[in-house]
Design a protein around this motif. Structure first.
Motif, PDB file in Angstrom:
ATOM      1  N   ASN A  27       0.829  -1.205   0.000  1.00 21.13           N
ATOM      2  CA  ASN A  27       0.000   0.000   0.000  1.00 21.13           C
ATOM      3  C   ASN A  27       0.866   1.259   0.000  1.00 21.13           C
ATOM      4  OD1 ASN A  27      -1.936  -2.108   1.112  1.00 21.13           O
ATOM      5  ND2 ASN A  27      -3.283  -0.358   0.818  1.00 21.13           N
ATOM      6  N   ALA A  28       1.889   1.259   0.822  1.00 22.19           N
ATOM      7  CA  ALA A  28       2.775   2.423   0.902  1.00 22.19           C
ATOM      8  C   ALA A  28       3.499   2.649  -0.414  1.00 22.19           C
ATOM      9  CB  ALA A  28       3.781   2.232   2.035  1.00 22.19           C
ATOM     10  N   VAL A  29       3.930   1.575  -1.064  1.00 23.80           N
ATOM     11  CA  VAL A  29       4.619   1.702  -2.350  1.00 23.80           C
ATOM     12  C   VAL A  29       3.687   2.283  -3.404  1.00 23.80           C
ATOM     13  CG1 VAL A  29       5.713   0.388  -4.210  1.00 23.80           C
ATOM     14  CG2 VAL A  29       6.246  -0.150  -1.831  1.00 23.80           C
ATOM     15  N   VAL A  51      -4.048   6.492   2.902  1.00 25.26           N
ATOM     16  CA  VAL A  51      -3.836   5.733   4.143  1.00 25.26           C
ATOM     17  C   VAL A  51      -5.160   5.519   4.874  1.00 25.26           C
ATOM     18  CG1 VAL A  51      -2.755   5.830   6.414  1.00 25.26           C
ATOM     19  CG2 VAL A  51      -1.432   6.429   4.391  1.00 25.26           C
ATOM     20  N   ALA A  52      -5.973   6.565   4.944  1.00 24.65           N
ATOM     21  CA  ALA A  52      -7.267   6.443   5.631  1.00 24.65           C
ATOM     22  C   ALA A  52      -8.180   5.453   4.908  1.00 24.65           C
ATOM     23  CB  ALA A  52      -7.941   7.803   5.736  1.00 24.65           C
ATOM     24  N   SER A  53      -8.199   5.510   3.577  1.00 27.57           N
ATOM     25  CA  SER A  53      -9.067   4.588   2.836  1.00 27.57           C
ATOM     26  C   SER A  53      -8.586   3.150   2.986  1.00 27.57           C
ATOM     27  CB  SER A  53      -9.162   4.983   1.361  1.00 27.57           C
ATOM     28  OG  SER A  53      -7.930   4.780   0.700  1.00 27.57           O
ATOM     29  N   ALA A  54      -7.279   2.935   3.014  1.00 29.17           N
ATOM     30  CA  ALA A  54      -6.761   1.573   3.207  1.00 29.17           C
ATOM     31  C   ALA A  54      -7.165   1.030   4.570  1.00 29.17           C
ATOM     32  CB  ALA A  54      -5.242   1.567   3.052  1.00 29.17           C
ATOM     33  N   ILE A 112      -6.276  10.165  -6.238  1.00 31.62           N
ATOM     34  CA  ILE A 112      -7.047   9.548  -5.152  1.00 31.62           C
ATOM     35  C   ILE A 112      -7.827   8.345  -5.672  1.00 31.62           C
ATOM     36  CG2 ILE A 112      -9.012   9.911  -3.599  1.00 31.62           C
ATOM     37  CD1 ILE A 112      -7.881  12.722  -3.082  1.00 31.62           C
ATOM     38  N   PHE A 113      -8.416   8.457  -6.857  1.00 32.27           N
ATOM     39  CA  PHE A 113      -9.152   7.336  -7.444  1.00 32.27           C
ATOM     40  C   PHE A 113      -8.228   6.138  -7.642  1.00 32.27           C
ATOM     41  CE2 PHE A 113     -10.464   4.921 -11.202  1.00 32.27           C
ATOM     42  CZ  PHE A 113     -11.687   4.457 -10.761  1.00 32.27           C
ATOM     43  N   ARG A 114      -7.032   6.377  -8.169  1.00 31.75           N
ATOM     44  CA  ARG A 114      -6.088   5.283  -8.399  1.00 31.75           C
ATOM     45  C   ARG A 114      -5.636   4.661  -7.078  1.00 31.75           C
ATOM     46  NH1 ARG A 114      -1.729   7.156 -12.527  1.00 31.75           N
ATOM     47  NH2 ARG A 114      -1.473   4.932 -12.837  1.00 31.75           N
ATOM     48  N   ILE A 115      -5.413   5.489  -6.068  1.00 32.46           N
ATOM     49  CA  ILE A 115      -4.995   4.969  -4.768  1.00 32.46           C
ATOM     50  C   ILE A 115      -6.102   4.113  -4.159  1.00 32.46           C
ATOM     51  CG2 ILE A 115      -4.484   5.627  -2.384  1.00 32.46           C
ATOM     52  CD1 ILE A 115      -2.969   8.049  -3.548  1.00 32.46           C
ATOM     53  N   ILE A 116      -7.337   4.583  -4.223  1.00 37.79           N
ATOM     54  CA  ILE A 116      -8.451   3.833  -3.640  1.00 37.79           C
ATOM     55  C   ILE A 116      -8.658   2.514  -4.376  1.00 37.79           C
ATOM     56  CG2 ILE A 116     -10.970   3.848  -3.334  1.00 37.79           C
ATOM     57  CD1 ILE A 116     -10.708   6.787  -2.514  1.00 37.79           C
ATOM     58  N   LEU A 117      -8.540   2.526  -5.700  1.00 36.86           N
ATOM     59  CA  LEU A 117      -8.673   1.290  -6.462  1.00 36.86           C
ATOM     60  C   LEU A 117      -7.582   0.292  -6.068  1.00 36.86           C
ATOM     61  CD1 LEU A 117     -10.128  -0.242  -8.731  1.00 36.86           C
ATOM     62  CD2 LEU A 117      -8.522   0.805 -10.320  1.00 36.86           C
ATOM     63  N   ALA A 118      -6.352   0.761  -5.960  1.00 34.73           N
ATOM     64  CA  ALA A 118      -5.257  -0.128  -5.551  1.00 34.73           C
ATOM     65  C   ALA A 118      -5.452  -0.599  -4.113  1.00 34.73           C
ATOM     66  CB  ALA A 118      -3.923   0.602  -5.706  1.00 34.73           C
ATOM     67  N   ASP A 119      -5.873   0.327  -3.231  1.00 32.41           N
ATOM     68  CA  ASP A 119      -6.121  -0.048  -1.833  1.00 32.41           C
ATOM     69  C   ASP A 119      -7.183  -1.124  -1.726  1.00 32.41           C
ATOM     70  OD1 ASP A 119      -4.243   1.606  -0.689  1.00 32.41           O
ATOM     71  OD2 ASP A 119      -5.657   3.189  -0.170  1.00 32.41           O
ATOM     72  N   LEU A 120      -8.224  -1.018  -2.538  1.00 34.68           N
ATOM     73  CA  LEU A 120      -9.297  -2.008  -2.489  1.00 34.68           C
ATOM     74  C   LEU A 120      -8.779  -3.396  -2.831  1.00 34.68           C
ATOM     75  CD1 LEU A 120     -12.259  -2.738  -2.121  1.00 34.68           C
ATOM     76  CD2 LEU A 120     -12.618  -2.172  -4.517  1.00 34.68           C
ATOM     77  N   MET A 122      -5.655  -4.508  -2.790  1.00 33.79           N
ATOM     78  CA  MET A 122      -4.655  -4.984  -1.833  1.00 33.79           C
ATOM     79  C   MET A 122      -5.271  -5.271  -0.468  1.00 33.79           C
ATOM     80  SD  MET A 122      -1.302  -2.812  -2.920  1.00 33.79           S
ATOM     81  CE  MET A 122      -2.156  -1.268  -3.192  1.00 33.79           C
ATOM     82  N   SER A 123      -6.263  -4.502  -0.072  1.00 34.01           N
ATOM     83  CA  SER A 123      -6.928  -4.760   1.206  1.00 34.01           C
ATOM     84  C   SER A 123      -7.697  -6.067   1.150  1.00 34.01           C
ATOM     85  CB  SER A 123      -7.869  -3.608   1.558  1.00 34.01           C
ATOM     86  OG  SER A 123      -7.148  -2.436   1.807  1.00 34.01           O
ATOM     87  N   LEU A 124      -8.333  -6.329   0.033  1.00 31.15           N
ATOM     88  CA  LEU A 124      -9.061  -7.594  -0.123  1.00 31.15           C
ATOM     89  C   LEU A 124      -8.101  -8.766  -0.030  1.00 31.15           C
ATOM     90  CD1 LEU A 124     -11.670  -9.102  -0.701  1.00 31.15           C
ATOM     91  CD2 LEU A 124     -11.233  -8.782  -3.141  1.00 31.15           C
TER      92      LEU A 124
END
Length: 134
Positions: A27-29, A51-54, A112-120, A122-124
């Protein structure tokens, strides 16, 4: 509690913590790669939102992890989504001038959209791995 049971519980806890730490590093990367082309003020906002969305996604997904594990093929779908995100990041790193929607000329909203998509994705993966180990 029996000593044998306590050791098994501690070993299981250590496994869950190690899996979570290992999988959380990506996530950090991703956040760092996405925000590198933004101005400093927007970069800070995008990092905070990322970070908050992750964290929020992990909490929500952890609450429904047992139901998610019952869905056949969901782990595969999460892996495919993660591969897609990695492929997009690889293309951007290789040829940043050719990638459509690159954050180097993009907006805060696009980042932000790209970060949230990646976070989703990776979080899953993270939640399913931790739930599977536990």
């Amino acid at each position: 509690m029996a000593p044998d049971l306590t050791w098994h519980a501690l070993i299981a806890l250590a496994q869950v913590v190690m899996i979570d730490i290992t999988l959380a590093g990506d996530n950090a990367v991703v956040i760092g790669m996405v925000v590198r082309g933004l101005p400093a003020t927007q970069r800070r906002k995008a990092i905070i939102v990322g970070v908050a969305s992750a964290a929020l996604m992990r909490i929500v997904l952890a609450l429904v992890a047992s139901q998610l594990l019952a869905v056949i093929g969901l782990t595969l779908a999460g892996g495919v989504l993660l591969l897609w995100v990695c492929w997009k990041m690889y293309q951007e790193m290789r040829h940043p001038e050719e990638v459509e929607g690159s954050t180097q000329n993009g907006t805060l909203g696009q980042a932000i959209f790209r970060i949230i998509l990646a976070d989703l994705s990776m979080s899953l993966d993270n939640v399913l791995a931790v739930a599977g180990a536990s």
